[in-house]
Design a protein around this motif. Structure first.
Motif: not given
Length: 261
Positions: A198-211, A214-225
Motif C-alpha cells: 500500500l505504501h508503494v502504491v501511495m508513493g507512485i500515486m504521489a508522483r503521478l498526481v502531485p495535486q 498523500i498525507l491526508i489521504v494516506g493515513f485513513p486508507v492505511q488504517i482501513a486496509f
C-alpha cells in the motif's frame, strides 16, 4: 509415610520447599499465570497446591550432610529451572507483541499506546489486541493445563538436586530468545506485506498526481486496509500461534533433557 510423620521429617519439608521453588519460578514467569493481573498471593497459593500434588511422586532427598552454601546453590538451581521454563513461554507472547508493535507503527498507531497489565508497560493498541487474542487462544487450546503438565514432567526429567548447564544449554536458550523475532515475522507477515504494498502504491500515486495530498489521504486508507487485513488474518493467526505454542512444549522437553544430563 503418613501425613503427621511427613511434617516431622526435615528432609521431606526441605524437598517440598524445593518443589515449591521450582513451581514458583515457572508460575511467576509463565504467560497468564505470571501476569501482573494475577495477585502475588494467588500465584503463591497455586504453587503450594500444585506442590502438594506433585511432592508425593518426588523422591525424598537427604540433606543431613549438605552445607549451607551447597543448599543455597540447589535452591538457585531449582529457581533457574522454573524461570527458564516460564520465560521460554513468555518469549512467544513477547514476539507476538513485538509484531503487533510493528503493525501498529505501520498503520499509523505509533503514538496510540495503552497499558499492558501483564508487563505494566505501554504497548501499541494493535499489540494489546493481539495479546488478548493470544491469551484467549492459549486458554482455548489448554495451554494453562499444558504448563502445569510441564511442571510435573520436569521433576521426572530433571530430578531435584541435579543440574547440568553447559554451553549447549546456553546456546539453546539464546537461540530460543532469538526466535522472538521469527515469531513476530510469522504473525505480522500478512498485514506487514499488505501495508508495504500500500505504501508503494501511495508513493507512485504521489508522483503521478502531485495535486493530491498523500498525507491526508494516506493515513485513513492505511488504517482501513490494516484493520481489514488484520481481521481477515485472524484464522491464520490462530493456526500459526497454535503451531508455535506446541513447538514451545517440544523446546521445553529438549531443555529438560539437556538440564537433566
Amino acid at each position: 509415610m503418613g501425613s503427621i510423620e511427613s511434617l516431622l521429617n526435615v528432609d521431606y519439608l526441605i524437598t517440598f520447599f524445593l518443589v515449591i521453588i521450582r513451581i514458583s519460578g515457572i508460575l511467576f514467569t509463565a504467560p497468564v499465570f505470571g501476569s501482573g493481573v494475577v495477585d502475588l498471593r494467588l500465584r503463591l497459593f497455586f504453587s503450594i497446591i500444585i506442590g502438594l500434588l506433585i511432592v508425593s511422586n518426588v523422591p525424598i532427598l537427604s540433606f543431613q550432610n549438605v552445607s549451607t552454601v551447597l543448599f543455597i546453590l540447589i535452591v538457585l538451581k531449582e529457581l533457574l529451572i522454573g524461570v527458564a521454563t516460564g520465560l521460554l513461554a513468555r518469549f512467544i507472547f513477547t514476539g507476538v507483541q513485538f509484531g503487533g508493535q510493528l503493525i501498529g507503527f505501520q498503520m499509523g498507531f505509533g503514538v496510540v499506546n495503552i497499558l499492558d497489565p501483564q508487563t505494566n508497560t505501554q504497548v501499541s493498541i494493535i499489540a494489546q489486541f493481539q495479546n488478548i487474542i493470544m491469551i484467549l487462544i492459549f486458554l482455548a487450546i489448554g495451554g494453562h493445563r499444558l504448563i502445569i503438565k510441564a511442571v510435573a514432567y520436569s521433576f521426572n526429567t530433571v530430578p531435584l538436586g541435579l543440574f547440568v548447564f553447559d554451553s549447549k544449554s546456553y546456546f539453546f536458550l539464546v537461540s530460543e530468545f532469538g526466535s522472538i523475532f521469527l515469531t513476530a515475522i510469522k504473525i505480522i507477515a500478512p498485514v506487514f506485506v499488505t501495508l508495504l504494498l500500500l505504501h508503494v502504491v501511495m508513493g507512485i500515486m504521489a508522483r503521478l498526481v502531485p495535486q493530491m495530498n498523500i498525507l491526508i489521504v494516506g493515513f485513513p486508507v492505511q488504517i482501513a486496509f490494516g484493520l481489514v487485513v488484520l481481521l481477515l488474518s485472524l484464522t491464520y493467526f490462530y493456526t500459526v500461534f497454535e503451531k508455535i505454542l506446541y513447538q514451545y512444549f517440544k523446546s521445553i522437553d529438549q531443555l529438560f533433557r539437556m538440564l537433566g544430563g
